[in-house]
Structure formats: C-alpha cells, structure tokens
Motif scaffolding. Structure first.
Motif, mmCIF file in Angstrom:
data_model
loop_
_atom_site.group_PDB
_atom_site.id
_atom_site.type_symbol
_atom_site.label_atom_id
_atom_site.label_comp_id
_atom_site.label_asym_id
_atom_site.label_seq_id
_atom_site.Cartn_x
_atom_site.Cartn_y
_atom_site.Cartn_z
ATOM 1 N N GLU A 278 -11.911 -0.580 -3.587
ATOM 2 C CA GLU A 278 -12.472 0.747 -3.341
ATOM 3 C C GLU A 278 -11.887 1.373 -2.076
ATOM 4 O O GLU A 278 -11.623 2.568 -2.026
ATOM 5 C CB GLU A 278 -13.996 0.659 -3.234
ATOM 6 C CG GLU A 278 -14.665 2.018 -3.158
ATOM 7 C CD GLU A 278 -16.152 1.940 -3.386
ATOM 8 O OE1 GLU A 278 -16.777 3.006 -3.548
ATOM 9 O OE2 GLU A 278 -16.697 0.816 -3.434
ATOM 10 N N ALA A 279 -11.641 0.547 -1.062
ATOM 11 C CA ALA A 279 -11.081 1.076 0.184
ATOM 12 C C ALA A 279 -9.691 1.654 -0.018
ATOM 13 O O ALA A 279 -9.300 2.610 0.656
ATOM 14 C CB ALA A 279 -11.040 -0.026 1.241
ATOM 15 N N ASP A 280 -8.927 1.113 -0.968
ATOM 16 C CA ASP A 280 -7.575 1.601 -1.217
ATOM 17 C C ASP A 280 -7.556 2.816 -2.130
ATOM 18 O O ASP A 280 -6.517 3.463 -2.284
ATOM 19 C CB ASP A 280 -6.726 0.486 -1.840
ATOM 20 C CG ASP A 280 -6.425 -0.635 -0.850
ATOM 21 O OD1 ASP A 280 -6.132 -0.314 0.315
ATOM 22 O OD2 ASP A 280 -6.490 -1.810 -1.249
ATOM 23 N N ALA A 281 -8.687 3.101 -2.776
ATOM 24 C CA ALA A 281 -8.731 4.238 -3.705
ATOM 25 C C ALA A 281 -8.855 5.571 -2.994
ATOM 26 O O ALA A 281 -8.590 6.629 -3.592
ATOM 27 C CB ALA A 281 -9.903 4.064 -4.674
ATOM 28 N N GLU A 282 -9.218 5.555 -1.738
ATOM 29 C CA GLU A 282 -9.389 6.799 -0.991
ATOM 30 C C GLU A 282 -8.060 7.551 -0.894
ATOM 31 O O GLU A 282 -7.056 7.015 -0.441
ATOM 32 C CB GLU A 282 -9.916 6.496 0.412
ATOM 33 C CG GLU A 282 -10.245 7.741 1.216
ATOM 34 C CD GLU A 282 -10.865 7.404 2.560
ATOM 35 O OE1 GLU A 282 -10.998 8.343 3.370
ATOM 36 O OE2 GLU A 282 -11.202 6.223 2.797
ATOM 37 N N GLY A 283 -8.065 8.765 -1.367
ATOM 38 C CA GLY A 283 -6.865 9.585 -1.344
ATOM 39 C C GLY A 283 -5.960 9.408 -2.537
ATOM 40 O O GLY A 283 -4.987 10.161 -2.698
ATOM 41 N N PHE A 284 -6.226 8.426 -3.398
ATOM 42 C CA PHE A 284 -5.406 8.205 -4.591
ATOM 43 C C PHE A 284 -5.845 9.180 -5.684
ATOM 44 O O PHE A 284 -7.021 9.227 -6.053
ATOM 45 C CB PHE A 284 -5.547 6.766 -5.080
ATOM 46 C CG PHE A 284 -4.744 6.458 -6.316
ATOM 47 C CD1 PHE A 284 -3.369 6.618 -6.328
ATOM 48 C CD2 PHE A 284 -5.371 6.002 -7.468
ATOM 49 C CE1 PHE A 284 -2.628 6.341 -7.463
ATOM 50 C CE2 PHE A 284 -4.641 5.712 -8.608
ATOM 51 C CZ PHE A 284 -3.263 5.890 -8.599
ATOM 52 N N THR A 285 -4.918 9.974 -6.207
ATOM 53 C CA THR A 285 -5.266 11.037 -7.161
ATOM 54 C C THR A 285 -5.177 10.598 -8.615
ATOM 55 O O THR A 285 -5.591 11.331 -9.511
ATOM 56 C CB THR A 285 -4.355 12.253 -6.944
ATOM 57 O OG1 THR A 285 -2.986 11.858 -7.100
ATOM 58 C CG2 THR A 285 -4.561 12.828 -5.542
ATOM 59 N N GLY A 286 -4.638 9.417 -8.871
ATOM 60 C CA GLY A 286 -4.517 8.940 -10.240
ATOM 61 C C GLY A 286 -5.781 8.245 -10.709
ATOM 62 O O GLY A 286 -6.827 8.271 -10.044
ATOM 63 N N ARG B 272 0.810 -1.224 0.000
ATOM 64 C CA ARG B 272 0.000 0.000 0.000
ATOM 65 C C ARG B 272 0.844 1.274 0.000
ATOM 66 O O ARG B 272 0.497 2.237 -0.712
ATOM 67 C CB ARG B 272 -0.935 -0.021 1.222
ATOM 68 C CG ARG B 272 -1.875 1.177 1.353
ATOM 69 C CD ARG B 272 -2.934 1.141 0.274
ATOM 70 N NE ARG B 272 -3.969 2.134 0.442
ATOM 71 C CZ ARG B 272 -3.869 3.422 0.159
ATOM 72 N NH1 ARG B 272 -2.714 3.888 -0.310
ATOM 73 N NH2 ARG B 272 -4.869 4.245 0.327
ATOM 74 N N PRO B 273 1.972 1.336 0.720
ATOM 75 C CA PRO B 273 2.778 2.571 0.689
ATOM 76 C C PRO B 273 3.298 2.933 -0.700
ATOM 77 O O PRO B 273 3.571 4.105 -0.973
ATOM 78 C CB PRO B 273 3.938 2.258 1.648
ATOM 79 C CG PRO B 273 3.381 1.239 2.586
ATOM 80 C CD PRO B 273 2.469 0.392 1.745
ATOM 81 N N GLN B 274 3.441 1.930 -1.606
ATOM 82 C CA GLN B 274 3.948 2.214 -2.949
ATOM 83 C C GLN B 274 2.934 2.978 -3.798
ATOM 84 O O GLN B 274 3.307 3.605 -4.791
ATOM 85 C CB GLN B 274 4.317 0.898 -3.655
ATOM 86 C CG GLN B 274 5.438 0.130 -2.987
ATOM 87 C CD GLN B 274 5.728 -1.187 -3.677
ATOM 88 O OE1 GLN B 274 5.134 -1.506 -4.712
ATOM 89 N NE2 GLN B 274 6.640 -1.971 -3.107
ATOM 90 N N LEU B 275 1.681 2.957 -3.389
ATOM 91 C CA LEU B 275 0.635 3.597 -4.184
ATOM 92 C C LEU B 275 0.846 5.101 -4.275
ATOM 93 O O LEU B 275 0.581 5.716 -5.316
ATOM 94 C CB LEU B 275 -0.734 3.285 -3.575
ATOM 95 C CG LEU B 275 -1.965 3.734 -4.357
ATOM 96 C CD1 LEU B 275 -1.995 3.066 -5.725
ATOM 97 C CD2 LEU B 275 -3.238 3.404 -3.581
ATOM 98 N N ALA B 276 1.350 5.688 -3.214
ATOM 99 C CA ALA B 276 1.525 7.152 -3.190
ATOM 100 C C ALA B 276 2.606 7.619 -4.160
ATOM 101 O O ALA B 276 2.614 8.784 -4.569
ATOM 102 C CB ALA B 276 1.864 7.606 -1.774
ATOM 103 N N HIS B 277 3.501 6.735 -4.552
ATOM 104 C CA HIS B 277 4.637 7.132 -5.379
ATOM 105 C C HIS B 277 4.602 6.536 -6.784
ATOM 106 O O HIS B 277 5.493 6.814 -7.588
ATOM 107 C CB HIS B 277 5.940 6.723 -4.689
ATOM 108 C CG HIS B 277 6.053 7.204 -3.278
ATOM 109 N ND1 HIS B 277 6.265 8.524 -2.959
ATOM 110 C CD2 HIS B 277 5.960 6.533 -2.091
ATOM 111 C CE1 HIS B 277 6.306 8.653 -1.639
ATOM 112 N NE2 HIS B 277 6.124 7.463 -1.092
ATOM 113 N N THR B 278 3.598 5.727 -7.085
ATOM 114 C CA THR B 278 3.583 5.074 -8.394
ATOM 115 C C THR B 278 3.324 6.069 -9.519
ATOM 116 O O THR B 278 2.581 7.053 -9.345
ATOM 117 C CB THR B 278 2.533 3.950 -8.451
ATOM 118 O OG1 THR B 278 2.680 3.245 -9.687
ATOM 119 C CG2 THR B 278 1.116 4.492 -8.352
ATOM 120 N N ALA B 279 3.959 5.810 -10.661
ATOM 121 C CA ALA B 279 3.724 6.637 -11.855
ATOM 122 C C ALA B 279 2.804 5.925 -12.845
ATOM 123 O O ALA B 279 2.616 6.395 -13.968
ATOM 124 C CB ALA B 279 5.057 6.952 -12.527
ATOM 125 N N ALA B 280 2.184 4.810 -12.424
ATOM 126 C CA ALA B 280 1.329 4.038 -13.315
ATOM 127 C C ALA B 280 0.175 4.883 -13.835
ATOM 128 O O ALA B 280 -0.418 5.679 -13.099
ATOM 129 C CB ALA B 280 0.786 2.809 -12.590
#
Length: 341
Positions: A66-74, A51-59
């Motif tokens: 859906e629970a992991d999408a909260e706060g994800f801007t991509g 989960r911490p890698q999500l904040a830095h991914t360039a994908a």
C-alpha cells in the motif's frame, strides 16, 4: 511467456484476498517484470531498489504494498507481501500438464513392485523389487527406482531421477532431473593401509511437499535413515551426506555441502556454497550467508557469515600476509601486556 485465459484484477483480488486500486476490470494473460511487462501482463514490486521502475512500467496490473501505491496511476493489487502474492498469481499462468495414467510400454516394473492405476510411469523407467508408486504419482522418463522405495501420493519425479534403495518420498514431493537419492554414504575404515567400505544400511526419508533440485544427492544412512522433513526446499547441486537430518521448512541454496550426521533445524536458510562440517547441530531459524564454513554447532537463532568478499588481488595478498602474522602479533601484545602489569 505463452498467453493464457485473461484474469481480471477483480478476479485475482477475490481469489487471493487482495485490494484493488484502479480499474478492477483490467485483465492480464501472463506475468512479466516491471520493465518488460505490457498492458496485458501483471508485474510486482517487492524490492525497494526497483521502485523507480514503477513510474515507467506499462504493466496492466502491478502487485505492491500500500505504501508503494501512493502516486501510482495504474491498476494495482495491494498485498501485505507482494512477492508471495505474485508467486500465487504466477502459478495460475503456469499450469502443469497432467501425465497420462499408466505404465509406458518401454518401462520395466519388477513383479513384486506396486504401481497404482492412477500413477504415471514414463518411458525407459525401471522400478525395482517391492517398490511402491502411489496414487497420482508421476515417474518421468528415464528414472530408476531401486528396491524397497516408496513414491508418495501426488509426488513427481521429473526425469532421470535415481532412487537407489530404501527411499521413501512423502506426498507431493518434487524431485528434479539428475537427482540421486539413496546412494551409499561416504563410510570408510582404514585397515592395514587400505580403505574398507562400511556398509550403508539405512535409507532416505523425504517429508511431504518437499522439493529436491536437479543433480542434488542425498545419501542413505549408515544405520538409521537420512531425514528431510516436510516442506524442505533443496536447490540444485547440493550434497547431503549420510544420517543428516534437515528440519521442516528449511531452504538450502545451490552447491551447499553438508557432512554426515549433522542436524539442521526448522526454518533455516543456507545460502550458496555454504559448507557444514559433520556431527554438528544447527538450531531453528538460523540464516547462514554464502561461502560460510560452519565448523562448530550453532545454538542461537540469527545470521552467521564467514566468507571473505572479493577484493583486488594486490590487497588480498597483503591481507593474506597479515593474517599469517596475527599469531606472532598476538603473542607480542600478550607478552607486553604481562610486562606492564
């Protein structure tokens, strides 16, 4: 990974019944990990430890819950099971080239064998008497098909696969390089101090949509067939002995050994290097963890383990000594308990 035709988030969502969060027109041409993906790649998040890698991914697109999408801007594709959704999407970027129909000039086909005109038989392959290669099947280079074998519709023998005798593969079965199906099982009788081989007269039956890994061996039955039911997944370097029966949708990891006449149920999972003794039954929906030795039948669904994790050698030696002392310790405790009665 080689780039393919772009696919948009909208197109993927429509195809696989997913929900788009973000820009639906973002397009990708391949897949990659969260850390390695660029803007033209799709990645996925399934295991919480990443989960911490999500904040830095360039994908360009990430498949997640859906629970992991909260706060994800991509741009995200929301899936109930991200790993399953990723598997389906990744398959779009890994199409399999169709082998040309026909028999290669260097192949040797017995006069009594039957090869469907739509099947593909590769170079340096041999096909034995009375064997059948069905419609749309692929027999890759260097394969050996013995007598009385059937390769089902759409089945694929990648390369250097041996079907020794009396092997029947269902539809869409895949067998990877070096696998040997239908060799003699380990049947021996002792007479006057010497071994006598017991004839192995059965065959091997593999159900539709099963997958047999590289260098895996499945022995023919002694009298009845060795049976692998539909949608079974066998990893590399597995030994399946004669007259074993493996239930549908079971998955078995590498280096597992299954002794003869054992029955394994449906929806089971055996991890790497599990050993299963012969003439046992394992019921449906059993998970056996790595390095476990199964020496008795399992009649209740659940998870089972027996492997001892690695530890520093000094600690292991102390514990090994204590294990040898367990019997005498138990006897002393039992004797003391009787004396206190």
């Amino acid at each position: 990974m080689t780039a393919h035709a772009p696919l948009t988030a909208r197109a993927l969502a429509d195809r696989f019944a997913l929900t788009v969060h973000g820009d639906p027109d973002v397009a990708v041409v391949g897949v990659a990990t969260l850390t390695a993906a660029g803007p033209d790649r799709l990645a996925f998040l399934s295991n919480p430890r990443y989960r911490p890698q999500l904040a830095h991914t360039a994908a360009g697109i990430v498949v997640l819950r859906e629970a992991d999408a909260e706060g994800f801007t991509g741009t995200a594709l929301i899936a109930r099971d991200p790993y399953v959704a990723y598997a389906k999407i990744a398959a779009l970027f890994a199409p399999r080239a169709d082998a040309p129909a026909g028999v290669h000039p260097s192949a040797v086909v017995h006069a009594t064998a039957s090869v469907d005109p739509t099947a593909s038989v590769g170079p340096l392959t041999t096909i034995g008497a009375r064997s059948v290669i069905s419609a749309g099947a692929t027999v890759g280079p260097g394969c050996t098909i013995g007598e009385d074998c059937v390769v089902g519709e759409g089945a694929r023998l990648v390369a250097r696969v041996s079907l020794v005798k009396r092997v029947r593969l269902g539809k869409r079965v895949t067998v990877h390089p070096g696998a040997v199906l239908g060799a003699d099982g380990f049947g021996l009788a002792m007479e006057a101090g010497r071994w006598l081989n017991v004839p192995q007269l059965g065959g091997v039956v593999v159900g539709d949509d099963s997958d047999i890994g590289a260098n895996t061996t499945i022995d023919c039955g002694a009298l009845e067939d060795t049976v692998i039911e539909e949608d079974v997944r066998l990893d590399n370097l597995i030994q399946v002995a004669h007259n074993v029966h493996i239930g549908a949708h079971t998955a078995i990891a590498g280096c597992v050994g299954i002794a003869g006449s054992t029955r394994i149920g449906r929806y089971c999972m055996l991890a790497g290097k599990v050993g299963v003794a012969g003439h046992l039954e394992i019921c449906d929906k059993v998970v056996v963890h790595a390095m476990t030795m199964v020496s008795a039948s399992i009649t209740e669904p659940g998870e089972y383990s027996s492997g001892i994790p690695a530890q520093p050698t000094r600690e292991w030696r102390k514990n090994a000594v204590r294990i040898r002392q367990l019997d005498s310790l138990a006897r002393r405790i039992g004797a003391r308990a009787k004396g206190d009665e």
